[in-house]
Structure formats: structure tokens, C-alpha cells
Design a protein around this motif. Structure first.
Motif, PDB file in Angstrom:
ATOM      1  N   THR A   1       0.812  -1.211   0.000  1.00 46.57           N
ATOM      2  CA  THR A   1       0.000   0.000   0.000  1.00 46.57           C
ATOM      3  C   THR A   1       0.844   1.257   0.000  1.00 46.57           C
ATOM      4  O   THR A   1       0.576   2.200  -0.750  1.00 46.57           O
ATOM      5  N   GLU A   2       1.908   1.271   0.850  1.00 44.87           N
ATOM      6  CA  GLU A   2       2.705   2.497   0.947  1.00 44.87           C
ATOM      7  C   GLU A   2       3.387   2.823  -0.374  1.00 44.87           C
ATOM      8  O   GLU A   2       3.555   3.983  -0.719  1.00 44.87           O
ATOM      9  N   VAL A   3       3.755   1.791  -1.118  1.00 41.56           N
ATOM     10  CA  VAL A   3       4.378   2.028  -2.424  1.00 41.56           C
ATOM     11  C   VAL A   3       3.320   2.464  -3.445  1.00 41.56           C
ATOM     12  O   VAL A   3       3.520   3.405  -4.204  1.00 41.56           O
ATOM     13  N   LEU A   4       2.174   1.785  -3.409  1.00 45.63           N
ATOM     14  CA  LEU A   4       1.100   2.147  -4.352  1.00 45.63           C
ATOM     15  C   LEU A   4       0.615   3.575  -4.115  1.00 45.63           C
ATOM     16  O   LEU A   4       0.289   4.286  -5.071  1.00 45.63           O
ATOM     17  N   ASN A   5       0.591   3.999  -2.847  1.00 48.28           N
ATOM     18  CA  ASN A   5       0.165   5.373  -2.562  1.00 48.28           C
ATOM     19  C   ASN A   5       1.080   6.388  -3.231  1.00 48.28           C
ATOM     20  O   ASN A   5       0.616   7.389  -3.785  1.00 48.28           O
TER      21      ASN A   5
END
Lengths: 275, 245
Positions: B176-180
Motif C-alpha cells: 500500500t505504501e508504495v502504491l500510494n
């Protein structure tokens, strides 16, 4: 990952409290050095004739050995790097030349190479000098220390090239790709990304090469270099006391290699990359 | 109509006997987010790597911002303008996070030290790891590494960003943190080509989804159409697998 504490544990079981000191890095090295130095001091003080005389006589030989080893080693680092880059080159001519160099040199005994550089190389140079009519070349006289260093560098450079090449190849391809995709040229990527990592990988074998070179430098005594070994032989041919002379020489070499080994460990620790 | 920033014309690529790309043609417009999906071994990563010539192609032509990838000089020019993010991060382990961001700025872009440092600080803050500036990659989590890697690519002010399965090597909670971060980039109008099976990202950010199989583009569609009802049997089959339907 789990291996380290496990072996420590089993060794701890066997050696008990000794284990604690070992894991702190207090290996028997100091004991060995202390023993060798003590032996040397004891010999010199209790029987200064012949031991102190031997030491004084071979002293300049020690300096020659150190000088030859260090200068040959520094040049070897450079030659090895060039050889390794050549072995990794996509240019077929450069690759062929560097491969030929490595294969040729590694197939010939170092002693034979040293003899060739001392006796044959000057004759080749003189021949070229006469052919091209260059007086300074035609009258070339071999400087023993110079040809000895060439011989050591050419030989050790080939081995060093293979060490470097393995080190460079051990760095994952992704590093080069990441560097290139940031717009770096091959040379920039090599210099700033690949080599700094490869150097850390090859540090232990490179340090080993230094110690091997230090020991192999005794071969130059055959080609008219007044190094530690040759000075020992000179002393013996006058005084006929092989046990004292060669024990002394062996101890001096041992101290030098032990100290270099320690220096190597220290350098390796300093530059170790966190995993 | 505006000229596409990436033009791929009939590109073929062979790995020995394997015909990895079989005549791919694709245009990507400025500011577009294109997600490439397909089974493993279908050639999607190969196609992506051809765009900045990490992979050579045998025939066809690729133009990036009007520059053909045919000479070493052109390839370097294109690479300066195209950022790449890898599955395995490929951070430089001997450099701290900030030095990872500064190296190429200094030696490729020739920016002064102070300027590249400022840019690096700003970007690390943007990807949410300003407290790890002086940390070596080994001390970062996977998600943090990938965010530093994205920031490193952004530090070169690329016109295009390529992502090669950026979340495939990550634990689920770090995805998630990368996709954000990628989502933010997409919203800012970055041209992005993303090889990924993150269907959530594709649905939310992609303008187009390209489905590749056996080196060919099988289907080219909008996320809405693809998820609603793909006409293509193979696409449907693939989607049902990745979505665990």
C-alpha cells in the motif's frame, strides 16, 4: 542466519569460559606474535653472536624485501584492474588480449618468469635497440630490482585480474541496470556503483595476495636482488651456520606475514558492508 | 493531436530461440498511465525494458520523446529522461538513502552538491521517509527501499516513469505504501508505464490497460471495460486468476 550462534553455542559447551574471549575477537594471534618476538629477542640477547650479527647483516635486505613487495603490490592492483576490465570487455580484441595474458602468465612458474625478465628481457631490449638504432636501448643493462618488480607485477597482475573479475561479476546485474537507467555511462556506473562494492568483496583475497607476494618475493634472490633471503645466503656462505641463519630469516618473514595478516583483518573490518 | 511521448513500432525480440516480443506496436501519450498485465513469461517486462534499452530488440523502432533508441548517445539521452523502478529495488547498498538520490544528479545531471541535496531531501519527504535520510539500504524495510528507489528515479526529473513489477517483492502490508506514492505521481500527471498485477492500482489510476500474452498485445482497453466485461476469452481467464474470482 541461525548458524552463527549455534556454532558459538557448541564451542561454548566444549571450551567453557574460553568461548567468551574468542567471540570478542581475541584470537590466538597475539599469543603467536608474542611467542615469535620473544623467541627472537631471546636469541639475540642470549647469543648475540651469531644472531645479532645475522640481524644486522640482513637488515638492508629486509628493507629491499619490503620495498619490492609494496611497490609490486601497488602496481599489481592497477594491472589487475586493467586486466579484469579487459576480461569483462565486450570488445573481442581487448577480451582476447587480456585472456591471453592471464592464461599465458598463469601457466608459467613465477621463478621462470623472474629469470626470463632478468636474463632474457634485457637482451630483447638490446636487440630492439640495435634494430631501431636507439643507443640507450642497445646499451641497456638490467637493473635487478627493476626487472624483479616487473616480473612480480606481471605475474601477480594476472591472478589479481581474475580476483577482480570474480568480484565485479559477483555484484548483481541489477546494480548496473539501475545505474545505467539513471543515465550513467558504463564507466561512471563502474566507478561509482560497481567497483566500490566489488572492492569490498575482493578485499580478503586481495589481502591474501599481498601476503603471498611478500613470501614469493624471496624468489627474487635468485635474480641478483639483495633481498632478505639473498642476504641470508651471503651471510651463511661466509660463516657456514645454516641453522642459525635460516631460523632467523624464517622468523623475520613470519613476523612480517603475521603483521600483514593482522593489518588485512583490520582493513576488512573497517570496510565491511552492512548486510 | 499531440505527438505520443513513446512510440513503439512493430518491435520483435528474440532470446535465442524464444520469440519474446512478436511485433508490438503501442503509442503512449504524455501524462498517460498505462498498466501492462499478462501471464509470467508473456514479454511484458521485456517490453518495458526495451523502452529504455536495458533490453535490445531485434527489429522495429522505439521513439521516446522523438528520440530513436539507435545510438549509444541517444540511449543515454533517453535514459536521463526515463526513470525506472525495479522489482528488486536495486538501491546502491554502499550509499546512504540520500546519497542514492544524489549520485546520478551530480555525475549525470552535473547539479551542484547543495542543489542535489535539497532535491533529494524534498523527494525523500515526498515519499514519506525523511527520517531515514542517512540510513543505508540494508536498514530499510522493503517498502521503504522501494520508495527510496522511486525517489531516486524522480530526482533526475524524468518525463516518463517505468515500473517493473514494483510491488511483487514486497510483503502485503508494504504494498500500500508504495502504491500510494505511485498514485500521487499519477495524479500529478506523470507519464507512467507500469507492469503490475495490482488490479486495484490499475482500476484507480490507469488510463489504459494493455494485456500481453506470448509476446503480442491481446487486448487494449480502459479499466472500466476490462473489469466490467472483457470480450476476450484469454483476458477473462487471466483476470479471474489474478483477482481470485
Amino acid at each position: 542466519m541461525n548458524k552463527q550462534p549455534k556454532t558459538g553455542f557448541s564451542r561454548g559447551k566444549i571450551l567453557g569460559s574460553l568461548n567468551f574471549k574468542w567471540r570478542q575477537g581475541t584470537d590466538p594471534w597475539w599469543a603467536l606474535v608474542a611467542l615469535v618476538v620473544l623467541l627472537l629477542v631471546a636469541l639475540i640477547t642470549t647469543r648475540s653472536d651469531p644472531f645479532l650479527n645475522i640481524l644486522l647483516f640482513v637488515r638492508d635486505g629486509i628493507w629491499i624485501t619490503i620495498f619490492i613487495t609494496i611497490s609490486a603490490f601497488v602496481l599489481t592492483l592497477v594491472v589487475g584492474l586493467i586486466g579484469a576490465l579487459g576480461r569483462l570487455s565486450r570488445n573481442p580484441v581487448i577480451y582476447a588480449i587480456s585472456t591471453l595474458y592471464v592464461e599465458l602468465i598463469r601457466g608459467i612458474p613465477l621463478l621462470v618468469q623472474l629469470i626470463w625478465w632478468y636474463f632474457a628481457f634485457p637482451v630483447v631490449l638490446q636487440g630492439i635497440g640495435r634494430w631501431l638504432d636507439i643507443a640507450s636501448l642497445a646499451d641497456y643493462r638490467a637493473n635487478a630490482v627493476f626487472t624483479a618488480i616487473i616480473g612480480l607485477v606481471v605475474c601477480y597482475g594476472a591472478y589479481m585480474a581474475e580476483i577482480y573479475r570474480a568480484g565485479i561479476q559477483s555484484i548483481s546485474r541489477g546494480q548496473m541496470e539501475a545505474a545505467r537507467s539513471l543515465g550513467m555511462t558504463y564507466a561512471q556506473a563502474m566507478r561509482h556503483v560497481i567497483l566500490p562494492q566489488a572492492m569490498r568483496v575482493v578485499l580478503p583475497p586481495v589481502c591474501n595476495e599481498f601476503i603471498a607476494l611478500l613470501k614469493d618475493s624471496s624468489l627474487v634472490s635468485v635474480v641478483a636482488v639483495a633481498d632478505l633471503t639473498r642476504r641470508g645466503r651471503e651471510f651463511m656462505s661466509v660463516h657456514f651456520n645454516p641453522i642459525e641463519v635460516w631460523t632467523m630469516i624464517a622468523l623475520i618473514y613470519l613476523i612480517m606475514t603475521l603483521l600483514s595478516g593482522r593489518l588485512a583483518t583490520w582493513i576488512e573490518k573497517k570496510y565491511r558492508l552492512e548486510k | 493531436m499531440e505527438e505520443p511521448i513513446i512510440r513503439i513500432k512493430d518491435v520483435h525480440k528474440h532470446f535465442g530461440t524464444v520469440h519474446a516480443l512478436r511485433g508490438i506496436s503501442l503509442n503512449i501519450n504524455r501524462g498517460e498511465v498505462v498498466v501492462i498485465i499478462g501471464p509470467s513469461g508473456s514479454g511484458k517486462s521485456t517490453l518495458l525494458r526495451c523502452i529504455n534499452r536495458l533490453e535490445e530488440y531485434n527489429t522495429g523502432e522505439i521513439l521516446v520523446d522523438g528520440i530513436s533508441l539507435d545510438s549509444a548517445e541517444n540511449i543515454n539521452t533517453v535514459r536521463r529522461e526515463v526513470g525506472m523502478v525495479f522489482q528488486s529495488f536495486n538501491l546502491f547498498p554502499h550509499l546512504t538513502a540520500i546519497d542514492n538520490l544524489m549520485l546520478a544528479q551530480r555525475i549525470v545531471r552535473k547539479r551542484p552538491e547543495a542543489e542535489s541535496e535539497e532535491i533529494a531531501h524534498d523527494l525523500l519527504a515526498k515519499v514519506g521517509i525523511s527520517e531515514k535520510v542517512d540510513v543505508y539500504p540494508a536498514q530499510l524495510s522493503g517498502g521503504q527501499k522501494q520508495r527510496v528507489a522511486i525517489a531516486r528515479a524522480l530526482a533526475m526529473n524524468p518525463k516518463i516513469m517505468l515500473f517493473d513489477e514494483p510491488t511483487s517483492a514486497l510483503d502485503p502490508e508494504m504494498i500500500t505504501e508504495v502504491l500510494n506514492v505511485m498514485m500521487t505521481l499519477a495524479k500529478e500527471g506523470m507519464t507512467m508505464v507500469v507492469v503490475s498485477h495490482e488490479m486495484g492500482f490499475a482500476r484507480a489510476a490507469a488510463n489504459r490497460i494493455i494485456f500481453i500474452d506470448e509476446g503480442k498485445i491481446i487486448e487494449e482497453t480502459t479499466p472500466e471495460d476490462m473489469f466490467a466485461s472483457s470480450d476476450n476469452e484469454r483476458t477473462r481467464l487471466f483476470l479471474s486468476k489474478v483477482l481470485n474470482l
